[in-house]
Write a protein that holds these residues in place. Structure first.
Motif, PDB file in Angstrom:
ATOM      1  N   THR A  18     -10.020 -18.898 -99.286  1.00 27.01           N
ATOM      2  CA  THR A  18      -9.626 -19.759 -98.372  1.00 27.01           C
ATOM      3  C   THR A  18      -8.390 -20.445 -98.930  1.00 27.01           C
ATOM      4  O   THR A  18      -7.842 -20.359-100.124  1.00 27.01           O
ATOM      5  CB  THR A  18     -10.545 -20.831 -98.127  1.00 27.01           C
ATOM      6  OG1 THR A  18     -10.834 -21.599 -99.285  1.00 27.01           O
ATOM      7  CG2 THR A  18     -12.016 -20.291 -97.618  1.00 27.01           C
ATOM      8  N   PRO A  19      -7.915 -21.528 -98.095  1.00 28.17           N
ATOM      9  CA  PRO A  19      -6.622 -22.075 -99.010  1.00 28.17           C
ATOM     10  C   PRO A  19      -6.915 -23.028 -99.972  1.00 28.17           C
ATOM     11  O   PRO A  19      -6.090 -23.160-100.763  1.00 28.17           O
ATOM     12  CB  PRO A  19      -6.060 -23.007 -97.426  1.00 28.17           C
ATOM     13  CG  PRO A  19      -6.650 -22.329 -96.447  1.00 28.17           C
ATOM     14  CD  PRO A  19      -7.970 -21.609 -96.806  1.00 28.17           C
ATOM     15  N   THR A  20      -8.068 -23.532-100.157  1.00 29.35           N
ATOM     16  CA  THR A  20      -8.429 -24.024-101.249  1.00 29.35           C
ATOM     17  C   THR A  20      -8.866 -23.127-102.481  1.00 29.35           C
ATOM     18  O   THR A  20      -9.448 -23.645-103.660  1.00 29.35           O
ATOM     19  CB  THR A  20      -9.539 -25.094-101.035  1.00 29.35           C
ATOM     20  OG1 THR A  20     -10.752 -24.571-100.634  1.00 29.35           O
ATOM     21  CG2 THR A  20      -9.060 -26.259-100.082  1.00 29.35           C
ATOM     22  N   GLY A  21      -8.846 -21.747-102.156  1.00 29.16           N
ATOM     23  CA  GLY A  21      -9.355 -20.786-103.452  1.00 29.16           C
ATOM     24  C   GLY A  21     -10.731 -20.434-103.435  1.00 29.16           C
ATOM     25  O   GLY A  21     -11.016 -19.607-104.181  1.00 29.16           O
ATOM     26  N   THR A  22     -11.536 -20.940-102.440  1.00 26.43           N
ATOM     27  CA  THR A  22     -12.912 -20.415-102.363  1.00 26.43           C
ATOM     28  C   THR A  22     -12.986 -18.816-102.431  1.00 26.43           C
ATOM     29  O   THR A  22     -12.245 -18.426-101.416  1.00 26.43           O
ATOM     30  CB  THR A  22     -13.670 -21.037-101.249  1.00 26.43           C
ATOM     31  OG1 THR A  22     -13.731 -22.560-101.296  1.00 26.43           O
ATOM     32  CG2 THR A  22     -15.131 -20.506-101.123  1.00 26.43           C
ATOM     33  N   ASN A  23     -13.626 -18.271-103.095  1.00 30.59           N
ATOM     34  CA  ASN A  23     -13.805 -16.841-103.343  1.00 30.59           C
ATOM     35  C   ASN A  23     -15.269 -16.429-103.795  1.00 30.59           C
ATOM     36  O   ASN A  23     -16.012 -17.311-104.228  1.00 30.59           O
ATOM     37  CB  ASN A  23     -12.663 -16.192-104.338  1.00 30.59           C
ATOM     38  CG  ASN A  23     -12.969 -16.812-105.620  1.00 30.59           C
ATOM     39  OD1 ASN A  23     -13.472 -15.924-106.448  1.00 30.59           O
ATOM     40  ND2 ASN A  23     -12.389 -18.065-105.978  1.00 30.59           N
TER      41      ASN A  23
END
Length: 161
Positions: free
Chosen positions: A2-7
């Motif tokens: 996601t744009p916030t880096g959630t992976n």
């Protein structure tokens, strides 16, 4: 991601880390071999939410398996009403029971599994319970694109005064 880096791997690493704290350290049962990123000297933002170059997916998943065993041992060894202390919480909320921490971990795990489901959909486009059973309407890629556009248009219209 996601744009916030959630992976996906970061979610596994994060949930393993918080479970080891809430169902271990809080009840005087810290892990015997915590990972390097537990070190307070670690100067990486959100280090528990992403895998560094030297951290393999196998190592992170193995860590989570060790955390499961450790949490299970805590649940077996400690009464549900036993109290622990969450040192990273404000003092007025820091005293907790094992029962409260189990409920907290159910909520945390559930929330992060939802995040994982969304990230997985972004990766491979698969949505629903299983490939052979879905509660979603059947539709091809064009149908879903039109559906999404209609939802967005409806939201924009609702936001207009």
């Amino acid at each position: 991601m996601t744009p916030t880096g959630t992976n996906l791997l970061g979610l596994v690493k994060h949930i393993a880390g918080i479970e080891s704290g809430y169902l271990g350290e809080v009840f005087g049962r810290p892990l015997s071999e915590p990972p390097a990123w537990f070190d307070d000297d670690m100067d990486e933002p959100n280090v528990d939410r992403w895998a560094r170059v030297e951290e393999t997916s196998v190592a992170i998943i193995d860590f989570y398996r060790r955390v499961w065993a450790h949490a299970d041992a805590t649940i077996e060894a400690v009464d549900l009403d036993a109290t622990g202390r969450v040192p990273w919480w404000p003092a007025e909320h820091a005293d907790v029971t094992l029962h409260q921490m189990i409920v907290l971990m159910i909520g945390e795990t559930n929330r992060h599994v939802g995040h994982a489901d969304i990230v997985r959909e972004l990766i491979d486009g698969v949505a629903g319970l299983r490939p052979d059973f879905s509660s979603l309407p059947e539709g091809d890629q064009a149908w879903w694109a039109n559906y999404r556009d209609r939802l967005e248009q409806t939201a924009r219209q609702a936001a207009t005064p």
